[in-house]
Design a protein around this motif. Structure first.
Motif, PDB file in Angstrom:
ATOM      1  N   CYS A  49       0.810  -1.222   0.000  1.00  0.00           N
ATOM      2  CA  CYS A  49       0.000   0.000   0.000  1.00  0.00           C
ATOM      3  C   CYS A  49       0.840   1.267   0.000  1.00  0.00           C
ATOM      4  O   CYS A  49       0.406   2.295  -0.507  1.00  0.00           O
ATOM      5  CB  CYS A  49      -0.947   0.008   1.202  1.00  0.00           C
ATOM      6  SG  CYS A  49      -2.293  -1.183   1.076  1.00  0.00           S
TER       7      CYS A  49
ATOM      8  N   TRP B 141      -4.136   1.309   8.302  1.00  0.00           N
ATOM      9  CA  TRP B 141      -5.063   2.441   8.306  1.00  0.00           C
ATOM     10  C   TRP B 141      -4.307   3.741   8.025  1.00  0.00           C
ATOM     11  O   TRP B 141      -4.753   4.585   7.243  1.00  0.00           O
ATOM     12  CB  TRP B 141      -5.806   2.514   9.636  1.00  0.00           C
ATOM     13  CG  TRP B 141      -6.908   3.525   9.629  1.00  0.00           C
ATOM     14  CD1 TRP B 141      -6.833   4.820  10.039  1.00  0.00           C
ATOM     15  CD2 TRP B 141      -8.239   3.334   9.176  1.00  0.00           C
ATOM     16  NE1 TRP B 141      -8.040   5.439   9.876  1.00  0.00           N
ATOM     17  CE2 TRP B 141      -8.932   4.547   9.339  1.00  0.00           C
ATOM     18  CE3 TRP B 141      -8.928   2.242   8.645  1.00  0.00           C
ATOM     19  CZ2 TRP B 141     -10.258   4.709   8.997  1.00  0.00           C
ATOM     20  CZ3 TRP B 141     -10.259   2.406   8.304  1.00  0.00           C
ATOM     21  CH2 TRP B 141     -10.914   3.624   8.478  1.00  0.00           C
TER      22      TRP B 141
ATOM     23  N   PHE C 131      -2.696   5.431   4.354  1.00  0.00           N
ATOM     24  CA  PHE C 131      -3.374   6.348   3.439  1.00  0.00           C
ATOM     25  C   PHE C 131      -3.451   7.762   4.002  1.00  0.00           C
ATOM     26  O   PHE C 131      -4.149   8.612   3.465  1.00  0.00           O
ATOM     27  CB  PHE C 131      -4.757   5.798   3.095  1.00  0.00           C
ATOM     28  CG  PHE C 131      -4.641   4.474   2.410  1.00  0.00           C
ATOM     29  CD1 PHE C 131      -4.382   4.404   1.051  1.00  0.00           C
ATOM     30  CD2 PHE C 131      -4.707   3.291   3.133  1.00  0.00           C
ATOM     31  CE1 PHE C 131      -4.222   3.185   0.415  1.00  0.00           C
ATOM     32  CE2 PHE C 131      -4.546   2.061   2.504  1.00  0.00           C
ATOM     33  CZ  PHE C 131      -4.305   2.004   1.150  1.00  0.00           C
TER      34      PHE C 131
ATOM     35  N   VAL D 228      -5.211  -4.153  -4.093  1.00  0.00           N
ATOM     36  CA  VAL D 228      -6.404  -3.700  -3.371  1.00  0.00           C
ATOM     37  C   VAL D 228      -6.276  -2.243  -2.927  1.00  0.00           C
ATOM     38  O   VAL D 228      -7.222  -1.472  -3.058  1.00  0.00           O
ATOM     39  CB  VAL D 228      -6.714  -4.628  -2.167  1.00  0.00           C
ATOM     40  CG1 VAL D 228      -7.889  -4.118  -1.378  1.00  0.00           C
ATOM     41  CG2 VAL D 228      -6.935  -6.050  -2.652  1.00  0.00           C
ATOM     42  N   ARG D 229      -5.160  -1.866  -2.346  1.00  0.00           N
ATOM     43  CA  ARG D 229      -4.873  -0.501  -1.877  1.00  0.00           C
ATOM     44  C   ARG D 229      -6.077   0.180  -1.230  1.00  0.00           C
ATOM     45  O   ARG D 229      -6.641   1.125  -1.759  1.00  0.00           O
ATOM     46  CB  ARG D 229      -4.352   0.356  -3.025  1.00  0.00           C
ATOM     47  CG  ARG D 229      -2.963  -0.034  -3.475  1.00  0.00           C
ATOM     48  CD  ARG D 229      -2.306   1.000  -4.351  1.00  0.00           C
ATOM     49  NE  ARG D 229      -2.303   2.344  -3.806  1.00  0.00           N
ATOM     50  CZ  ARG D 229      -1.423   2.822  -2.930  1.00  0.00           C
ATOM     51  NH1 ARG D 229      -0.478   2.042  -2.460  1.00  0.00           N
ATOM     52  NH2 ARG D 229      -1.480   4.063  -2.516  1.00  0.00           N
ATOM     53  N   SER D 230      -6.440  -0.322  -0.080  1.00  0.00           N
ATOM     54  CA  SER D 230      -7.563   0.252   0.663  1.00  0.00           C
ATOM     55  C   SER D 230      -7.248   0.263   2.146  1.00  0.00           C
ATOM     56  O   SER D 230      -6.731  -0.715   2.688  1.00  0.00           O
ATOM     57  CB  SER D 230      -8.824  -0.579   0.420  1.00  0.00           C
ATOM     58  OG  SER D 230      -9.857  -0.185   1.295  1.00  0.00           O
ATOM     59  N   LYS D 231      -7.611   1.367   2.815  1.00  0.00           N
ATOM     60  CA  LYS D 231      -7.385   1.415   4.253  1.00  0.00           C
ATOM     61  C   LYS D 231      -8.292   0.433   4.986  1.00  0.00           C
ATOM     62  O   LYS D 231      -8.046   0.088   6.124  1.00  0.00           O
ATOM     63  CB  LYS D 231      -7.549   2.828   4.793  1.00  0.00           C
ATOM     64  CG  LYS D 231      -8.931   3.388   4.794  1.00  0.00           C
ATOM     65  CD  LYS D 231      -8.872   4.790   5.381  1.00  0.00           C
ATOM     66  CE  LYS D 231     -10.198   5.468   5.374  1.00  0.00           C
ATOM     67  NZ  LYS D 231     -10.098   6.805   5.956  1.00  0.00           N
ATOM     68  N   TRP D 232      -9.315  -0.077   4.300  1.00  0.00           N
ATOM     69  CA  TRP D 232     -10.222  -1.043   4.917  1.00  0.00           C
ATOM     70  C   TRP D 232      -9.576  -2.410   5.076  1.00  0.00           C
ATOM     71  O   TRP D 232     -10.108  -3.273   5.769  1.00  0.00           O
ATOM     72  CB  TRP D 232     -11.535  -1.107   4.150  1.00  0.00           C
ATOM     73  CG  TRP D 232     -12.237   0.215   4.270  1.00  0.00           C
ATOM     74  CD1 TRP D 232     -12.286   1.205   3.327  1.00  0.00           C
ATOM     75  CD2 TRP D 232     -12.911   0.720   5.421  1.00  0.00           C
ATOM     76  NE1 TRP D 232     -12.961   2.293   3.822  1.00  0.00           N
ATOM     77  CE2 TRP D 232     -13.366   2.026   5.108  1.00  0.00           C
ATOM     78  CE3 TRP D 232     -13.173   0.206   6.686  1.00  0.00           C
ATOM     79  CZ2 TRP D 232     -14.059   2.815   6.011  1.00  0.00           C
ATOM     80  CZ3 TRP D 232     -13.878   1.003   7.578  1.00  0.00           C
ATOM     81  CH2 TRP D 232     -14.315   2.281   7.243  1.00  0.00           C
ATOM     82  N   LEU D 233      -8.418  -2.618   4.463  1.00  0.00           N
ATOM     83  CA  LEU D 233      -7.657  -3.841   4.723  1.00  0.00           C
ATOM     84  C   LEU D 233      -7.324  -3.940   6.210  1.00  0.00           C
ATOM     85  O   LEU D 233      -7.250  -5.029   6.766  1.00  0.00           O
ATOM     86  CB  LEU D 233      -6.357  -3.844   3.910  1.00  0.00           C
ATOM     87  CG  LEU D 233      -6.473  -4.066   2.408  1.00  0.00           C
ATOM     88  CD1 LEU D 233      -5.144  -3.778   1.722  1.00  0.00           C
ATOM     89  CD2 LEU D 233      -6.934  -5.478   2.120  1.00  0.00           C
TER      90      LEU D 233
END
Length: 187
Positions: free
Chosen positions: A55, A106, A109, A167-172
């Motif tokens: 990420c 989290w 990002f 995926v690159r999402s803070k929801w990971l």
């Protein structure tokens, strides 16, 4: 809120998560190779650290440097554990590491490079305790175990990094934290 904090402290004090999986009997190459995959705590941490790298790091040179830092911390912990022996902070630190890397995901990002760098540094530092736990249990030389663990850890980090880049999402971070809570509840 106080009840939730007390519950978290109680969970952090749970005994022997790092000893709750196979791979502690022998410190052979094959044990080192299999151990990070059979230990859910290690599996979550290594994949999540890879996700974090995927990420935040755009250039392969950065990814290699971050993974090398993680591996160095893990190996330093392994040999420190063998040298210094048992410590009561290792088990809680292993559990905490899962939430540290989750928080790091989290923060990945965040527009603040300071926060991102702190999250990376904290995650690398927490890998130390995963290695330390195995060094404590080692009888004799752990060099073959270390080589096997190094290979598995690298593969898991690379897989996590590839997934993080896709995926690159803070929801990971929520997924990692949820998996960590499930691990705690299952033990």
């Amino acid at each position: 809120m106080k009840t939730q904090f007390a519950a978290l402290i109680a969970l952090l004090a749970t005994p022997s998560l790092a000893l709750a999986h196979p791979g502690h009997e022998h410190h052979s190459f094959s044990s080192g190779l299999v151990h990070p995959v059979t230990g859910v705590d290690h599996l979550i941490m290594l994949i999540a650290f890879g996700l974090l790298i995927g990420c935040v790091a755009v250039v392969n040179k950065q990814k290699i440097a971050l993974m090398s830092g993680g591996i160095a911390s893990l190996m330093l912990g392994l040999f420190a554990g063998q040298w210094f022996g048992f410590s009561t902070i290792v088990e809680p630190a292993i559990i905490a590491s899962l939430f540290v890397v989750s928080l790091g995901l989290w923060q990945a990002f965040s527009p603040s490079t300071t926060r991102v760098n702190m999250a990376l540094a904290a995650s690398i530092a927490m890998l130390f305790f995963h290695g330390y736990a195995h060094g404590v249990e080692a009888t004799g030389s752990v060099s073959q175990f270390a080589v096997g663990m190094l290979i598995s850890a690298t593969v898991l980090m690379v897989a996590g990094s590839a997934a993080g880049q896709l995926v690159r999402s803070k929801w990971l971070s929520v997924g990692v934290a949820s998996a960590s809570v499930l691990l705690l509840l299952a033990s």
